[in-house]
Motif scaffolding. Structure first.
Motif, mmCIF file in Angstrom:
data_model
loop_
_atom_site.group_PDB
_atom_site.id
_atom_site.type_symbol
_atom_site.label_atom_id
_atom_site.label_comp_id
_atom_site.label_asym_id
_atom_site.label_seq_id
_atom_site.Cartn_x
_atom_site.Cartn_y
_atom_site.Cartn_z
ATOM 1 N N VAL A 89 0.787 -1.151 -0.003
ATOM 2 C CA VAL A 89 0.152 -0.015 -0.080
ATOM 3 C C VAL A 89 1.034 1.219 0.078
ATOM 4 N N ASN A 90 0.525 2.411 -0.703
ATOM 5 C CA ASN A 90 1.003 3.476 -0.921
ATOM 6 C C ASN A 90 0.745 4.313 0.514
ATOM 7 N N VAL A 91 1.670 4.988 1.201
ATOM 8 C CA VAL A 91 1.320 5.872 2.333
ATOM 9 C C VAL A 91 1.281 7.467 1.803
ATOM 10 N N ALA A 92 -0.076 7.651 1.884
ATOM 11 C CA ALA A 92 -0.555 9.202 1.409
ATOM 12 C C ALA A 92 0.115 10.056 1.973
ATOM 13 N N GLY A 93 0.589 10.980 1.171
ATOM 14 C CA GLY A 93 1.391 12.306 1.451
ATOM 15 C C GLY A 93 2.785 11.993 1.915
ATOM 16 N N GLY A 94 3.371 10.729 2.028
ATOM 17 C CA GLY A 94 4.596 10.333 2.231
ATOM 18 C C GLY A 94 5.358 11.009 3.444
ATOM 19 N N MET A 95 6.429 11.050 3.656
ATOM 20 C CA MET A 95 7.401 11.586 4.820
ATOM 21 C C MET A 95 6.942 12.876 5.268
ATOM 22 N N GLU A 96 6.358 13.683 4.308
ATOM 23 C CA GLU A 96 5.821 15.114 4.801
ATOM 24 C C GLU A 96 4.787 14.874 5.746
ATOM 25 N N ALA A 97 3.839 14.052 5.498
ATOM 26 C CA ALA A 97 2.742 13.821 6.120
ATOM 27 C C ALA A 97 2.986 13.125 7.308
ATOM 28 N N TRP A 98 4.020 12.344 7.333
ATOM 29 C CA TRP A 98 4.444 11.537 8.683
ATOM 30 C C TRP A 98 5.031 12.495 9.589
ATOM 31 N N ALA A 99 5.863 13.496 9.135
ATOM 32 C CA ALA A 99 6.540 14.557 9.927
ATOM 33 C C ALA A 99 5.357 15.601 10.550
ATOM 34 N N VAL A 100 4.538 15.892 9.547
ATOM 35 C CA VAL A 100 3.356 16.667 10.237
ATOM 36 C C VAL A 100 2.477 16.231 11.372
ATOM 37 N N SER A 101 2.355 14.786 10.898
ATOM 38 C CA SER A 101 1.433 13.975 12.025
ATOM 39 C C SER A 101 2.380 14.100 13.233
ATOM 40 N N GLY A 102 3.571 14.447 13.384
ATOM 41 C CA GLY A 102 4.161 14.421 14.863
ATOM 42 C C GLY A 102 5.088 12.818 15.096
ATOM 43 N N ARG A 103 5.083 12.184 13.781
ATOM 44 C CA ARG A 103 5.708 10.948 14.137
ATOM 45 C C ARG A 103 7.112 11.191 14.014
ATOM 46 N N PRO A 104 8.283 10.562 14.692
ATOM 47 C CA PRO A 104 9.442 10.783 14.700
ATOM 48 C C PRO A 104 10.173 10.526 13.486
ATOM 49 N N VAL A 105 11.129 11.564 13.296
ATOM 50 C CA VAL A 105 12.034 11.393 12.001
ATOM 51 C C VAL A 105 13.435 11.592 12.523
ATOM 52 N N VAL A 106 14.326 10.463 12.266
ATOM 53 C CA VAL A 106 15.562 10.437 12.757
ATOM 54 C C VAL A 106 16.513 10.662 11.377
ATOM 55 N N ASP A 107 17.846 11.126 11.824
ATOM 56 C CA ASP A 107 18.649 11.056 10.518
ATOM 57 C C ASP A 107 19.581 10.029 10.516
ATOM 58 N N ALA A 108 20.650 9.989 9.780
ATOM 59 C CA ALA A 108 21.368 8.676 9.674
ATOM 60 C C ALA A 108 22.422 8.344 10.951
ATOM 61 N N GLU A 109 22.482 9.396 11.885
ATOM 62 C CA GLU A 109 23.123 8.938 13.018
ATOM 63 C C GLU A 109 22.078 8.723 14.073
ATOM 64 N N GLY A 110 20.669 8.565 13.906
ATOM 65 C CA GLY A 110 19.577 8.399 15.045
ATOM 66 C C GLY A 110 19.307 9.754 15.493
ATOM 67 N N GLN A 111 19.699 10.837 15.158
ATOM 68 C CA GLN A 111 19.269 12.054 15.825
ATOM 69 C C GLN A 111 18.254 12.621 15.140
ATOM 70 N N PRO A 112 17.459 13.543 15.934
ATOM 71 C CA PRO A 112 16.523 14.175 15.159
ATOM 72 C C PRO A 112 16.700 14.732 13.682
ATOM 73 N N GLY A 113 15.938 14.472 12.853
ATOM 74 C CA GLY A 113 16.285 14.538 11.336
ATOM 75 C C GLY A 113 14.802 15.688 10.749
ATOM 76 N N ALA A 114 15.040 15.645 9.611
ATOM 77 C CA ALA A 114 14.184 16.585 8.650
ATOM 78 C C ALA A 114 13.977 15.859 7.429
ATOM 79 N N VAL A 115 12.466 16.026 7.010
ATOM 80 C CA VAL A 115 12.147 15.668 5.564
ATOM 81 C C VAL A 115 12.604 16.722 4.725
ATOM 82 N N VAL A 116 13.543 16.396 3.750
ATOM 83 C CA VAL A 116 13.860 17.065 2.641
ATOM 84 C C VAL A 116 13.589 16.556 1.129
#
Length: 109
Positions: free
Chosen positions: A82-109
C-alpha cells in the motif's frame, strides 16, 4: 491503488522508504527499510528477505508519487503493498518521529 493515511499506520508496521540516499540520511522513519526507487529492481531481493511473510508492505517516499509507482510494481509481483498518502511530509506533520543517519532528530527534505 491501495493507499493508507499515516494515521492508519500502527507501531511495528513494515515500512519501505524508496527515497534517494540524501533524503534518507537527512531524515527517515526509524526502523524503515531503505531501498531507493532508482535501485529498486536490482535490490528487490532485499525487500523479499526483510518483509514479513504474508504481511503488508507500506511504501513511503517524500510526498507519495514515487511510492505509488513502487506500490504498483509490488502489487504486480503479488505483494500486499500500500502507498502511504502524503509520504514523509505527512509523517512529519502528523508528529511521528523523524531521525537522521546518526539516529538524531532529522528533517524531511
Amino acid at each position: 491503488m491501495p493507499t493508507v493515511d499515516v494515521t492508519e499506520l500502527a507501531d511495528g508496521d513494515f515500512l519501505l522508504d524508496v527515497r534517494e540516499d540524501a533524503e534518507w540520511q537527512a531524515g527517515h522513519a526509524e526502523g524503515a527499510l531503505h531501498i531507493p526507487m532508482s535501485e529498486f529492481v536490482a535490490r528487490y531481493g532485499e525487500l523479499t528477505d526483510a518483509a514479513p511473510q504474508d504481511g503488508r508492505v507500506h511504501v513511503i517516499c517524500r510526498s507519495g508519487g514515487r511510492s505509488a509507482q513502487v506500490t504498483m510494481y509490488l502489487a504486480q509481483q503479488g505483494i500486499d503493498a500500500v502507498n502511504v498518502a502524503g509520504g514523509m511530509e505527512a509523517w512529519a506533520v502528523s508528529g511521528r518521529p523523524v531521525v537522521d543517519a546518526e539516529g538524531q532528530p532529522g528533517a524531511v527534505v
